[in-house]
Design an enzyme around this catalytic site. Structure first.
Site, mmCIF file in Angstrom:
data_model
loop_
_atom_site.group_PDB
_atom_site.id
_atom_site.type_symbol
_atom_site.label_atom_id
_atom_site.label_comp_id
_atom_site.label_asym_id
_atom_site.label_seq_id
_atom_site.Cartn_x
_atom_site.Cartn_y
_atom_site.Cartn_z
ATOM 1 C CE LYS A 172 -3.752 -2.612 2.514
ATOM 2 N NZ LYS A 172 -5.010 -2.509 3.813
ATOM 3 C CD GLN A 182 -3.206 -4.760 6.857
ATOM 4 O OE1 GLN A 182 -3.340 -3.768 5.860
ATOM 5 N NE2 GLN A 182 -4.439 -5.005 6.485
ATOM 6 C CG ASP A 200 -9.408 0.122 5.387
ATOM 7 O OD1 ASP A 200 -8.880 0.194 4.392
ATOM 8 O OD2 ASP A 200 -9.028 0.775 6.518
#
Ligand code: NDP
Length: 300
Positions: free
Chosen positions: A50, A94, A117
């Site tokens: 990412k 994460q 997210d």
């Protein structure tokens, strides 16, 4: 009918090119910070890729890595610091997190304007209200894949299998927003087969290899397979009809399959995503898209 393949890599590349072009026009460099706690090997790969993708597209990609022993308070303090840092436009934590940390508390602590997210309750609410929002990346990516077929979503019966907070539920909300008639199926759904068979659009997000069989797919349906499952020789027999997968399984001892029996479903579908190379590549592309959107909303 034999389904045409929806090329997730190509649609992801297109999305990324769009993002890079937008960054060049912004006049500042949007910043994405990915936080990882502990040494989960899969998380390590995800976070690294990412941050790398962000750099590749002209964003500032930063990884913040902390030991497995980090306390919840320490992580919450780090989130607070990132919320207050004006150079950080997107924060992602994460998952999974170590046992001593409550992931819900951590997600709730992220500034919703930086929640790329799309997991914060404020963003979940905005999504369901149909307001502009940072939508969760995987379902947002699926919408792009469906749009890439040029098939109209409005008025279609979309069947979503799976109701997780990160895929199934936001997927249903996005399809509803585009005026599909949406049915959500889950582990307690009765007559799953007959419901899926009604789907003009079928999105499978379960995590059960090959559970959607060819006979469950209506002629001409668009089939999107979110599932990613690594399977071994135990599935050899069920994969026997799929030459490409069988070859890979024999060669490597394991193979990646989706939730859909691709070879059979492709015989009925009008369009279908492969696994890998379908939904997977879209998730990171949409994360970059969200980071740039967050940067624009916050700074302009
Ligand atoms: P979850 O395990 O959180 O959710 C699975 C859902 O499937 C649940 O809602 C569950 O129902 C439902 N389900 C389980 N068994 C059945 C069944 N027999 N019939 C119907 N529904 C069933 O998974 P995620 O949503 O996180 O992920 C789903 C899949 O997508 C996984 O394979 C994951 O690896 C993959 N994934 C891929 C991504 C990508 O980038 N391509 C990103 C995220 C996920 P219930 O709620 O009743 O338990």
């Amino acid at each position: 009918m034999t389904g045409r393949i929806i090329d997730g890599k190509a649609v992801a590349r297109e999305t990324e090119e769009e993002v890079a072009a937008e960054v060049r026009l912004l006049g500042f460099q949007p910043g994405l910070t990915a936080v990882r706690v502990g040494n989960d090997p899969a998380s390590e790969i995800y976070v690294r890729s990412k941050a790398k993708k962000a750099e590749e597209l002209g964003l500032r990609g930063e990884q913040r890595v902390f030991p497995d022993s980090m306390s919840e308070d320490e992580l919450l303090a780090e989130i607070k610091r990132l919320n207050e840092d004006p150079s950080v436009d997107g924060i992602l934590v994460q998952l999974p997190l170590p046992r001593q940390i409550d992931a819900r508390k951590v997600i709730d602590a992220i500034d919703p304007a930086k929640d790329v997210d799309g997991f914060h309750p404020v963003n979940v609410g905005l999504l369901h209200l149909g307001r502009p929002v940072l939508a969760p990346c995987t379902p947002a990516g699926v919408m792009r894949l469906i749009d890439s077929t040029k098939i109209a979503i409005e008025g279609k019966h979309a069947v979503v299998i799976g109701r997780s907070d990160i895929v199934g539920k936001p997927m249903a909300a996005l399809l509803l927003q585009r005026n599909a008639t949406v049915t959500i199926c889950h582990s307690r759904t009765a007559n799953l087969e007959s419901i899926v068979r009604q789907g003009d659009i079928v999105v499978a997000a379960v995590g059960k290899p090959l559970m959607v069989t060819g006979s469950m797919i209506r002629q001409g349906a668009v089939v999107i397979d979110v599932g990613i499952n690594r399977v071994g020789p135990e599935l050899a027999q069920r994969l026997a009809h799929d030459e490409a997968k069988s070859r890979l399984l024999a060669k490597n001892g394991s193979v990646l399959v989706g939730d859909v029996d691709y070879a059979r479903a492709a015989e009925a579908a009008s369009w279908i995503t492969p696994v890998p190379g379908g939904v997977g590549p879209m998730t990171i592309a949409m994360l970059m898209r969200n980071t740039v959107t967050a940067a624009r909303w916050r700074r302009q």
